[in-house]
Scaffold this active site. Structure first.
Site, short mmCIF file in Angstrom:
data_model
loop_
_atom_site.label_atom_id
_atom_site.label_comp_id
_atom_site.label_asym_id
_atom_site.label_seq_id
_atom_site.Cartn_x
_atom_site.Cartn_y
_atom_site.Cartn_z
N LYS A 41 41.36 31.17 45.94
CA LYS A 41 42.53 32.21 46.17
C LYS A 41 41.74 33.55 47.10
CE LYS A 41 46.28 34.28 46.73
NZ LYS A 41 45.63 34.92 47.74
N LYS A 65 34.70 38.99 43.50
CA LYS A 65 35.73 39.79 43.47
C LYS A 65 36.52 39.22 42.08
CE LYS A 65 37.55 42.02 46.60
NZ LYS A 65 38.30 42.43 47.91
N LYS A 77 38.92 31.82 51.45
CA LYS A 77 39.52 32.80 52.47
C LYS A 77 39.62 31.96 53.88
CE LYS A 77 39.72 37.36 53.42
NZ LYS A 77 40.50 38.11 52.21
N THR A 152 46.14 47.94 46.49
CA THR A 152 45.00 47.91 46.88
C THR A 152 44.53 49.45 46.98
OG1 THR A 152 44.85 45.69 47.95
CG2 THR A 152 42.80 47.03 48.35
#
Length: 381
Positions: A41, A65, A77, A152
């Site tokens: 993801k 992360k 990604k 974010t």
């Protein structure tokens, strides 16, 4: 040109898929880095400069992360080599989704990154006929609208507040400079203002504004919403400075929240902030990180500071096939709790080990990934 085989190390990538479509001119790449802790993801970006090496580097950041916030997904990604302003964007996006139909959503779920919008996520779902193919769709389609909510940027400010308290640097009244006023930067500025900080500089690709007395953040955010990013630095009160100079203004907290690789060895020597909080992915070079540490400037790594998006993405992943929309208040509460705790943990670990927060934080993430790889038999005991 990057040799894909040269990118492989002990962690990954597990899979690199390069795709193209002659009629639309679509060219793109998917990198699935490490899925020991769960399905791949990470966001999908669109830019004329996308490369295999860049996407692989960002996929690795996602591995750390997810592990850093202790959520059970893997690093991945994707990137599309195209101008997001192109009139053929939708056709290119649909061709890209079709080309990856073997991997999406079984091995990778698309999300939003530079150049893509919430409507683009909806187009991916539509093209593949699967609500599970992408997250980040508009709220009226049941998705978690990251950009609209500003998750974010909110997390960046929350992590910065926790780090500042840990360093005995009160956020209320602290001067904050932010590079970037896009999806992350403008939301971070809003939350910093709510927490009592004074935002003294912001920037866009066209320029930067600096006012030692503080900028009018609500007015800047309204201008961005009504007229776009560029309008902000061209038509608002403040001392106009060249792009990049916002990194070195006199401030207490610096937030690079735009592009990667913006703080190099030279810039690191000129930074005046006491705390640097990485709102963007990979904004600081390894050498710059060492220089900041030598100068006594604390640095909160990207995989800690900007992980609010992945926390929200975890909620979105769970809700892909649900008829119920995740509660916004629960998302924000979870982001605040996890990022504040992680910020203090990483800074304390860096102090204990007498190393940089990047090295300390990655060490913690590596331990979690290694444990998962060992449990699944991917490495020896």
């Amino acid at each position: 040109m990057t040799d894909a085989l040269s990118l492989i190390d002990d962690w990954g990538p597990e899979k690199i898929v390069v795709v193209s479509h002659r009629r639309t001119g679509m060219k793109g790449v998917l990198v699935i880095d490490n899925t020991a802790r769960g399905i791949g993801k990470g966001g999908t970006r669109m830019s004329p400069t996308v490369s295999v090496g860049e996407v692989a580097r960002l996929a690795r950041v996602m591995t750390w992360k997810w592990a850093g916030v202790d959520l059970f997904y893997g690093g991945a990604k994707a990137g599309i080599v195209a101008d997001p302003a192109s009139p053929g964007k939708e056709a290119i996006l649909r061709a890209f989704a079709r080309a990856l139909s073997n991997e999406v959503p079984r091995e990778y779920v698309m999300g939003l990154d530079m150049g893509l919008t919430e409507n683009d996520a909806a187009i991916i779902q539509d093209e593949l006929g699967d609500r599970g193919a992408a997250v980040g769709t508009p709220g009226h389609l049941g998705g978690v609208a990251y950009d609209q909510l500003g998750v974010t940027g909110y997390g960046v400010a929350e992590a910065a507040d926790a780090a500042a308290q840990h360093l005995r640097l009160p956020l209320r009244g602290a001067r904050v400079a932010i590079q970037g006023f896009g999806a992350v930067g403008h939301a971070a500025a809003g939350r910093f203002a709510e927490l009592g900080a004074t935002v003294v500089a912001v920037s866009t690709a066209r320029g930067a504004l600096h006012d030692p007395a503080g900028l009018d953040v609500p007015a800047l955010r309204t201008a961005r919403e009504e007229h776009g990013d560029d309008f902000v630095t061209r038509h608002h009160q403040g001392i106009a400075v060249p792009p990049g100079q916002e990194l070195t203004v006199d401030c207490d907290i610096l937030v690079p929240a735009a592009l990667q690789d913006v703080i190099d060895e030279t810039t690191a020597h000129r930074i005046k902030a006491k705390l640097v909080v990485e709102g963007a992915n990979l904004p600081t070079s390894p050498r710059a990180q060492s220089i900041l540490a030598e100068r006594g400037i604390s640095l909160l790594p990207d995989f800690v500071a900007n992980a609010g998006g992945v926390v929200a993405a975890a909620f979105a992943m769970d809700a892909r096939y649900s008829g119920f929309r995740p509660e916004t208040s629960t998302i924000f509460e979870t982001i605040s709790k996890r990022l504040r705790a992680n910020a203090v943990t990483v800074l304390e670990e860096a102090r204990r080990r007498a190393t940089t927060p990047h090295i300390a934080g990655r060490g913690l993430a590596e331990e979690r990934v290694r444990a998962a790889m060992r449990s699944k038999g991917r490495i020896g005991p």
